[in-house]
Motif scaffolding. Sequence first.
Motif, PDB file in Angstrom:
ATOM      1  N   SER A 179      35.987  28.129  60.455  1.00  0.00           N
ATOM      2  CA  SER A 179      36.510  29.063  61.448  1.00  0.00           C
ATOM      3  C   SER A 179      36.178  30.487  61.014  1.00  0.00           C
ATOM      4  O   SER A 179      35.633  30.711  59.931  1.00  0.00           O
ATOM      5  N   GLY A 180      36.540  31.443  61.855  1.00  0.00           N
ATOM      6  CA  GLY A 180      36.316  32.844  61.539  1.00  0.00           C
ATOM      7  C   GLY A 180      36.329  33.692  62.784  1.00  0.00           C
ATOM      8  O   GLY A 180      35.936  33.231  63.861  1.00  0.00           O
ATOM      9  N   ASN A 181      36.757  34.935  62.646  1.00  0.00           N
ATOM     10  CA  ASN A 181      36.887  35.805  63.813  1.00  0.00           C
ATOM     11  C   ASN A 181      35.543  36.227  64.398  1.00  0.00           C
ATOM     12  O   ASN A 181      35.485  36.708  65.533  1.00  0.00           O
ATOM     13  N   LEU A 182      34.428  36.022  63.659  1.00  0.00           N
ATOM     14  CA  LEU A 182      33.117  36.416  64.173  1.00  0.00           C
ATOM     15  C   LEU A 182      32.229  35.226  64.520  1.00  0.00           C
ATOM     16  O   LEU A 182      31.064  35.420  64.900  1.00  0.00           O
ATOM     17  N   CYS A 183      32.740  34.013  64.395  1.00  0.00           N
ATOM     18  CA  CYS A 183      31.908  32.833  64.651  1.00  0.00           C
ATOM     19  C   CYS A 183      31.382  32.797  66.079  1.00  0.00           C
ATOM     20  O   CYS A 183      30.201  32.520  66.329  1.00  0.00           O
ATOM     21  N   THR A 184      32.256  33.067  67.031  1.00  0.00           N
ATOM     22  CA  THR A 184      31.844  33.000  68.440  1.00  0.00           C
ATOM     23  C   THR A 184      30.721  33.985  68.722  1.00  0.00           C
ATOM     24  O   THR A 184      29.719  33.650  69.366  1.00  0.00           O
ATOM     25  N   GLU A 185      30.864  35.213  68.232  1.00  0.00           N
ATOM     26  CA  GLU A 185      29.824  36.235  68.463  1.00  0.00           C
ATOM     27  C   GLU A 185      28.514  35.863  67.794  1.00  0.00           C
ATOM     28  O   GLU A 185      27.441  35.946  68.397  1.00  0.00           O
ATOM     29  N   LEU A 186      28.582  35.435  66.527  1.00  0.00           N
ATOM     30  CA  LEU A 186      27.359  35.120  65.792  1.00  0.00           C
ATOM     31  C   LEU A 186      26.638  33.910  66.363  1.00  0.00           C
ATOM     32  O   LEU A 186      25.405  33.833  66.335  1.00  0.00           O
ATOM     33  N   CYS A 187      27.401  32.965  66.878  1.00  0.00           N
ATOM     34  CA  CYS A 187      26.798  31.725  67.380  1.00  0.00           C
ATOM     35  C   CYS A 187      26.432  31.809  68.859  1.00  0.00           C
ATOM     36  O   CYS A 187      25.874  30.858  69.418  1.00  0.00           O
ATOM     37  N   HIS A 188      26.747  32.922  69.489  1.00  0.00           N
ATOM     38  CA  HIS A 188      26.425  33.082  70.906  1.00  0.00           C
ATOM     39  C   HIS A 188      24.928  33.213  71.121  1.00  0.00           C
ATOM     40  O   HIS A 188      24.376  32.708  72.102  1.00  0.00           O
ATOM     41  N   ASN A 189      24.252  33.903  70.204  1.00  0.00           N
ATOM     42  CA  ASN A 189      22.805  34.080  70.327  1.00  0.00           C
ATOM     43  C   ASN A 189      22.177  33.943  68.952  1.00  0.00           C
ATOM     44  O   ASN A 189      22.255  34.853  68.130  1.00  0.00           O
ATOM     45  N   THR A 190      21.578  32.795  68.680  1.00  0.00           N
ATOM     46  CA  THR A 190      21.009  32.531  67.354  1.00  0.00           C
ATOM     47  C   THR A 190      19.488  32.625  67.366  1.00  0.00           C
ATOM     48  O   THR A 190      18.802  31.931  66.609  1.00  0.00           O
ATOM     49  N   SER A 191      18.938  33.496  68.213  1.00  0.00           N
ATOM     50  CA  SER A 191      17.478  33.639  68.260  1.00  0.00           C
ATOM     51  C   SER A 191      16.967  34.153  66.918  1.00  0.00           C
ATOM     52  O   SER A 191      17.616  34.952  66.238  1.00  0.00           O
ATOM     53  N   ALA A 192      15.777  33.690  66.546  1.00  0.00           N
ATOM     54  CA  ALA A 192      15.230  33.947  65.211  1.00  0.00           C
ATOM     55  C   ALA A 192      15.092  35.425  64.907  1.00  0.00           C
ATOM     56  O   ALA A 192      15.283  35.855  63.768  1.00  0.00           O
ATOM     57  N   GLU A 193      14.771  36.240  65.931  1.00  0.00           N
ATOM     58  CA  GLU A 193      14.510  37.648  65.659  1.00  0.00           C
ATOM     59  C   GLU A 193      15.780  38.432  65.324  1.00  0.00           C
ATOM     60  O   GLU A 193      15.714  39.580  64.888  1.00  0.00           O
ATOM     61  N   ARG A 194      16.948  37.831  65.522  1.00  0.00           N
ATOM     62  CA  ARG A 194      18.202  38.528  65.234  1.00  0.00           C
ATOM     63  C   ARG A 194      18.655  38.376  63.776  1.00  0.00           C
ATOM     64  O   ARG A 194      19.496  39.142  63.318  1.00  0.00           O
ATOM     65  N   PHE A 195      18.162  37.371  63.072  1.00  0.00           N
ATOM     66  CA  PHE A 195      18.628  37.093  61.713  1.00  0.00           C
ATOM     67  C   PHE A 195      17.449  37.098  60.741  1.00  0.00           C
ATOM     68  O   PHE A 195      16.454  36.413  60.960  1.00  0.00           O
ATOM     69  N   HIS A 196      17.580  37.851  59.663  1.00  0.00           N
ATOM     70  CA  HIS A 196      16.512  37.944  58.674  1.00  0.00           C
ATOM     71  C   HIS A 196      17.098  37.875  57.270  1.00  0.00           C
ATOM     72  O   HIS A 196      18.095  38.532  56.967  1.00  0.00           O
ATOM     73  N   CYS A 197      16.476  37.058  56.420  1.00  0.00           N
ATOM     74  CA  CYS A 197      16.969  36.899  55.048  1.00  0.00           C
ATOM     75  C   CYS A 197      16.472  38.020  54.150  1.00  0.00           C
ATOM     76  O   CYS A 197      15.288  38.339  54.160  1.00  0.00           O
ATOM     77  N   GLU A 198      17.365  38.580  53.363  1.00  0.00           N
ATOM     78  CA  GLU A 198      16.979  39.493  52.296  1.00  0.00           C
ATOM     79  C   GLU A 198      16.892  38.741  50.980  1.00  0.00           C
ATOM     80  O   GLU A 198      15.987  38.942  50.197  1.00  0.00           O
ATOM     81  N   HIS A 199      17.872  37.866  50.730  1.00  0.00           N
ATOM     82  CA  HIS A 199      17.882  37.054  49.513  1.00  0.00           C
ATOM     83  C   HIS A 199      18.118  35.608  49.900  1.00  0.00           C
ATOM     84  O   HIS A 199      19.054  35.304  50.631  1.00  0.00           O
ATOM     85  N   ASN A 241      43.776  28.699  64.811  1.00  0.00           N
ATOM     86  CA  ASN A 241      44.443  28.221  66.021  1.00  0.00           C
ATOM     87  C   ASN A 241      44.677  26.717  65.885  1.00  0.00           C
ATOM     88  O   ASN A 241      44.325  26.109  64.875  1.00  0.00           O
ATOM     89  N   SER A 242      45.255  26.122  66.893  1.00  0.00           N
ATOM     90  CA  SER A 242      45.659  24.714  66.794  1.00  0.00           C
ATOM     91  C   SER A 242      44.488  23.759  66.637  1.00  0.00           C
ATOM     92  O   SER A 242      44.660  22.617  66.199  1.00  0.00           O
ATOM     93  N   HIS A 243      43.256  24.206  66.995  1.00  0.00           N
ATOM     94  CA  HIS A 243      42.097  23.311  66.943  1.00  0.00           C
ATOM     95  C   HIS A 243      41.347  23.359  65.607  1.00  0.00           C
ATOM     96  O   HIS A 243      40.505  22.501  65.357  1.00  0.00           O
ATOM     97  N   ASN A 244      41.617  24.365  64.790  1.00  0.00           N
ATOM     98  CA  ASN A 244      40.755  24.547  63.625  1.00  0.00           C
ATOM     99  C   ASN A 244      41.511  24.790  62.323  1.00  0.00           C
ATOM    100  O   ASN A 244      41.040  25.524  61.461  1.00  0.00           O
ATOM    101  N   VAL A 245      42.692  24.187  62.197  1.00  0.00           N
ATOM    102  CA  VAL A 245      43.510  24.457  61.016  1.00  0.00           C
ATOM    103  C   VAL A 245      42.788  24.040  59.731  1.00  0.00           C
ATOM    104  O   VAL A 245      42.725  24.802  58.766  1.00  0.00           O
ATOM    105  N   LEU A 246      42.231  22.833  59.713  1.00  0.00           N
ATOM    106  CA  LEU A 246      41.498  22.403  58.519  1.00  0.00           C
ATOM    107  C   LEU A 246      40.222  23.227  58.334  1.00  0.00           C
ATOM    108  O   LEU A 246      39.824  23.530  57.210  1.00  0.00           O
ATOM    109  N   GLY A 247      39.578  23.594  59.440  1.00  0.00           N
ATOM    110  CA  GLY A 247      38.401  24.454  59.347  1.00  0.00           C
ATOM    111  C   GLY A 247      38.743  25.798  58.734  1.00  0.00           C
ATOM    112  O   GLY A 247      37.984  26.354  57.937  1.00  0.00           O
TER     113      GLY A 247
END
Length: 399
Positions: free
Chosen positions: A68-88, A168-174
Amino acid sequence: MSITISYCRRYWKQLSTGTKLIALCLICIWVLSKAFIVMCKWSEGPSYQPCVEYIDHMCAEFSRHRISGNLCTELCHNTSAERFHCEHNSPGEKKVIVYIKDEDTKLVLKSGAYTSWDSVAKNYTSIKTLRPLVLSKDSLVEKLYSKFRQYFLNNETFGRFVSHLDVNSHNVLGAAVSGESLLQQDEYITSMNYQSKEVVPGLRGVCGNFYVSDYTPTDGALLTNRPGAGWPWRSVGEWKNRRTVAIRLLELAERLDNNDLLLCDVKGDNFGVLEDGKIAVLDSDTLFTRTVLGDVLKEDTCSSDSDCSFWDCHGTCDQKSWKCSTSLANTNFQMICSKIFRHDPSNGYHGILEDVPAKWQTTIWKEIRYCKRWRLSIKKSRNHLYNLRKALLHDQILG
């Protein structure tokens, strides 16, 4: 090979002068174009490589309520390759991913630990039925509080941690999996504890084992003093930039001192510039309070002071007990001064205050010559810090 060379030499002699000139021009253009490409890549910083595989795995776990996490929905909304780049992306090292949110905003995702679902689920499983407990948000928070409260400076900071988990009630273990993964990472804990102190980048939130902070680029003056970068600081403009960076670093050293923090890994690319121009520490898992670091060092046996060092933080050896004492031999000002302001033979860096206008050479040298003095008292160190900042600010006013 010798036959080929001989043939080429004979062929070259048969060419007209004009043809030779054209050939030489083409070769020069090719060499210059290659050099230009290399310089452009260097100026852009580290070469980013797509690392969507990490994001895909994170989002797959999120869709199954295993993290879970407060930014999961935003980060997973658009996972196109050009948005994410590895530094390490090296095995066993902390993963650092740059997320391009939009044209004006970049964020940084970091993760140095991952706790598996199975290992956490055991702690939240009924002994009788061997099935996951039906936990409420309140009961999970209570469990996390009892287990991890000691990591946080106060209840307010712990409350922000809980809000990051977005339970929330759906992701307590998460949320439990995410929480335990995050609290294995010193940099996340330090960032949480010192958000209001202006010593670390702003922390936006989390998703799973990744924590997300503001993108804070390193100032050019701190990068151009690295080995092999040359000595491009003769111009007035370059001096003004170095002077500003030096003032900001002195202000950071003062903020660290005021919070009883020591930065034990001092190097140019470990500092980033915040939106308001202040400088912050990027690799905050090398930040320690004097008390914590002293307690760590005092367990070690020693034969000299050099045995009581922790990266750039130097301790002292008690020659009666032959154990490291809890007192430390250098300060934030000394570490920044010796590693950044002055030339450092250990890594070949040029000091950003080594080459200054003639009218300030005596004043500045008077303060930075104490950088490497052993066991300089905190009071004297602060006096040198204030005097140096005063001189630099005075020069800034004069323009």
